[in-house]
Structures are given as C-alpha cells and as structure tokens.
Design an enzyme around this catalytic site. Structure first.
Site, short mmCIF file in Angstrom:
data_model
loop_
_atom_site.label_atom_id
_atom_site.label_comp_id
_atom_site.label_asym_id
_atom_site.label_seq_id
_atom_site.Cartn_x
_atom_site.Cartn_y
_atom_site.Cartn_z
N TYR A 48 0.85 -1.19 0.00
CA TYR A 48 0.00 0.00 0.00
C TYR A 48 0.89 1.24 0.00
CZ TYR A 48 -3.44 3.48 1.40
OH TYR A 48 -4.24 4.59 1.44
N ASP A 62 -0.62 16.16 5.55
CA ASP A 62 -1.52 15.45 4.64
C ASP A 62 -2.80 16.27 4.44
OD1 ASP A 62 -2.76 13.50 3.12
OD2 ASP A 62 -3.42 12.33 4.85
N ASP A 89 -2.96 5.71 -2.77
CA ASP A 89 -3.90 6.72 -2.30
C ASP A 89 -3.87 7.90 -3.27
OD1 ASP A 89 -5.24 8.73 -0.96
OD2 ASP A 89 -4.09 8.56 0.90
N ASP A 91 -6.03 10.47 -3.10
CA ASP A 91 -6.75 11.58 -2.47
C ASP A 91 -8.12 11.79 -3.15
OD1 ASP A 91 -4.78 11.93 -0.60
OD2 ASP A 91 -3.84 13.63 -1.60
N HIS A 116 -7.43 4.48 -4.78
CA HIS A 116 -8.72 4.87 -4.19
C HIS A 116 -8.89 6.39 -4.27
CE1 HIS A 116 -6.91 6.04 -0.28
NE2 HIS A 116 -6.28 4.88 -0.26
N GLU A 118 -11.34 9.48 -2.82
CA GLU A 118 -12.19 9.72 -1.65
C GLU A 118 -13.23 10.81 -1.92
OE1 GLU A 118 -9.32 12.53 1.06
OE2 GLU A 118 -8.60 10.53 0.50
N CYS A 126 -6.31 14.31 6.81
CA CYS A 126 -6.12 12.92 7.21
C CYS A 126 -7.44 12.32 7.66
CB CYS A 126 -5.09 12.84 8.34
SG CYS A 126 -4.88 11.18 9.02
N ARG A 161 -13.24 5.55 -1.59
CA ARG A 161 -13.12 5.74 -0.14
C ARG A 161 -14.17 6.74 0.29
NH1 ARG A 161 -7.93 8.31 3.13
NH2 ARG A 161 -9.18 9.85 4.25
N GLU A 195 -13.71 4.61 5.64
CA GLU A 195 -12.70 5.19 6.52
C GLU A 195 -13.26 5.45 7.91
OE1 GLU A 195 -9.88 5.30 7.48
OE2 GLU A 195 -8.75 6.92 6.53
N ASN A 217 -8.70 -0.08 7.30
CA ASN A 217 -7.52 0.74 7.57
C ASN A 217 -7.13 0.62 9.03
OD1 ASN A 217 -5.53 2.66 7.73
ND2 ASN A 217 -6.87 4.41 7.35
#
Length: 303
Positions: A48, A62, A89, A91, A116, A118, A126, A161, A195, A217
């Site tokens: 990952y 982040d 990731d 975002d 993914h 989101e 985050c 996500r 998440e 996660n």
C-alpha cells in the site's frame, strides 16, 4: 535484479484473481521502494502507498498539497520494485472529474494495481482527524464514474473511499456510510474503503450493505481499534492496510538513534537494532547484478 519481472498488467490480473477468492489480503504501507521489496520478501500479499506517507516524505502535512506528478512518480518507483500489486492513495483525484480521469490513466501508466478516490472536499485532511467534510453524493459519484470511464485496463482496481462516517455521531453516521457506499458501488466502484470505522460491528454493517471487496484501515492513533487480521477476516474484510506503520516505526527508531549519538557519541549500543549490511545487500540483490558485471559482486560481507 533491477525492477519487477512481472508486468503491471499481470500484477493487476493476478491481484484481481486473488481478491476474488474472498481471503484477506495484507497490504503493509511502503514508505520507499526498498521497504516495498522487504514487504515482498516477508511474504505479504501486496503493498500500500499512503498519501499521508508521500506527503510526510516531502516534509508536508496530509492536506492535499502533493501533486499528481509527485504521487504518480513516487508510486512508479515503489510499484516497479516488487512483483506484488500496489494500491495507491489518490486523495480526491487531484481536481474535478476530468482531473480524476487523468489521474487514473497516469497511475495505470505508473504500474499501479489500483487506486482509491475519496469523497472529501478540497483541501482534504487525514481520514482519522476530526472536522472532516465530504462532498455531496452527486459529486462523489461523478468522481468514481470518471475514474471508471478513464481506465484502460479493466483489472485496474477503482476503489472508492468514503469519509462520511466521521461527519455524524452514533448510528446516523454509520447509516450515512452505508448509503454512500451503496451509491459509490452503483457508480462503478470495484471496491469500498470505509474510513474511520470504530468497531468490528461497523465493518460488519458495511459488509452487509455492499457486495464488493472492502478495505480496512488499521492506522495507529486513529478512530478505529487496532484489530487483528483474523478479526477482520472473520467479519468479511478483503484487504487490510497498515498505511503509516512502517514509516512511524522507522522514524521512531531514527529519533532514538539520533538521541543515542547525542548522549553517547556513538551508535555501538544500537548495532543489534540495525539492518546488517549483508541483509541490505541481499535485499538489493547485489549478486544478481554480477550476471552483467563480475566486478559488481566479487566480495563477501562478514556477519
């Protein structure tokens, strides 16, 4: 030697085949290409690549400051170093639906097995911090439709996500997460990343809501309890990530080593905590390069 001998297309195909078995696949977070190779050496099923780690690697928080170019470039460096599939990731997709489409194609070209996208607003934060806000359902589903339409390899995993669970307390937040997960699957998501689930029962609730692979996660110091792989498998999870764990452990060890230099003026007392030179040389495959140049590996490293 050099990079993976398995093509990105084969990595994706094999990943999809294994994901279809229903077993739980373990994807520790790689913070650089060398750590990805170690993850493979230790027998895990995948790698990952965390957006939080990529940002931290640049000394940034982040909050959406990294660019598609930075993420795709680092993703390529990590993915090509291992035969394992790598999920990255992405975002919020780095912009509007057209940007999401370009993001997916860039990540395909970089050799990733999946990504993914989101449903947070920009700038994002985050996933285990308070105060998150998400976009409306129409915007969230447009991102996923754009990702699905843009991919050229049908085995590239489009994962959605959702961070909506944290926007409301109690059962209402979980109901929102279930509804959002269903909408994202209807929009074309191959898998769902719910998440900041708080309990195993919450993971089970998402499992009962959708019939696609689910990712759990297990990030430290967050909203979720740190469940074992077996516990997650028992409630029907399909992928588990430890996104920042290896970076945290490495940085913790680095901090302690620096303190030891300050206090003792030497790292002699830390030798047993270090990766041995011989192990490093084995991991980077010095011997493999000897096939091309006998002057590369013409020595022995004493332990």
């Amino acid at each position: 030697m050099l990079y993976s001998k398995t093509t990105p297309a084969d990595k994706r195909r094999l990943f999809r085949e294994r994901l279809a078995t229903g077993e739980l696949l373990r994807f520790p977070g790689a913070f650089n290409p060398l750590s990805a190779r170690m993850i493979e050496q230790k027998g895990f099923e995948g790698v990952y690549i965390s957006g939080a780690v990529l940002a931290a690697d640049l000394g940034l928080p982040d909050i959406g400051l990294t660019t598609l170019t930075e993420v795709a470039g680092r993703g390529k460096q990590i993915a090509r170093m291992t035969d394992l599939p790598a999920i990255i990731d992405a975002d919020t997709g780095f912009g509007e639906p057209m940007n999401v489409a370009r993001t997916i194609q860039e990540l395909e070209d970089a050799g990733l097995a999946g990504a993914h996208i989101e449903d947070q607003i920009n700038p994002k934060r985050c996933g285990h911090l308070d105060g998150k806000a998400v976009v409306d359902e129409a915007t969230a589903t447009k991102r996923i439709r754009a990702a699905r339409d843009a991919r050229r390899d049908e085995n590239f995993l489009i994962m959605a996500r959702t961070d909506i669970r944290a926007t409301a307390d109690g059962p209402h937040g979980l109901d929102l997460a279930k509804d959002r997960a269903k909408a994202l699957v209807d929009a074309g998501a191959d898998a769902i990343f719910p998440e900041a689930m708080r309990t195993l029962e919450e993971f089970e609730a998402i499992r009962s809501a959708v019939d696609v692979p689910l990712l759990a996660n297990m990030t430290e110091f967050g909203k979720s309890e740190l469940f074992t792989a077996k516990q997650l498998a028992d409630v029907g999870m399909n992928i588990v990530i430890w996104p920042v764990s290896m970076l945290r452990i490495s940085m913790g060890a680095t901090g302690r080593a620096l303190d030891t230099i300050i206090e003792q003026g030497t790292l002699t007392s830390k030798l047993d905590e270090m990766q041995h030179r011989a192990d490093l040389y084995e991991l980077v495959d010095y011997e493999g390069y000897n096939h091309f140049d006998t002057s590369v590996f013409n020595f022995e490293v004493a332990r």
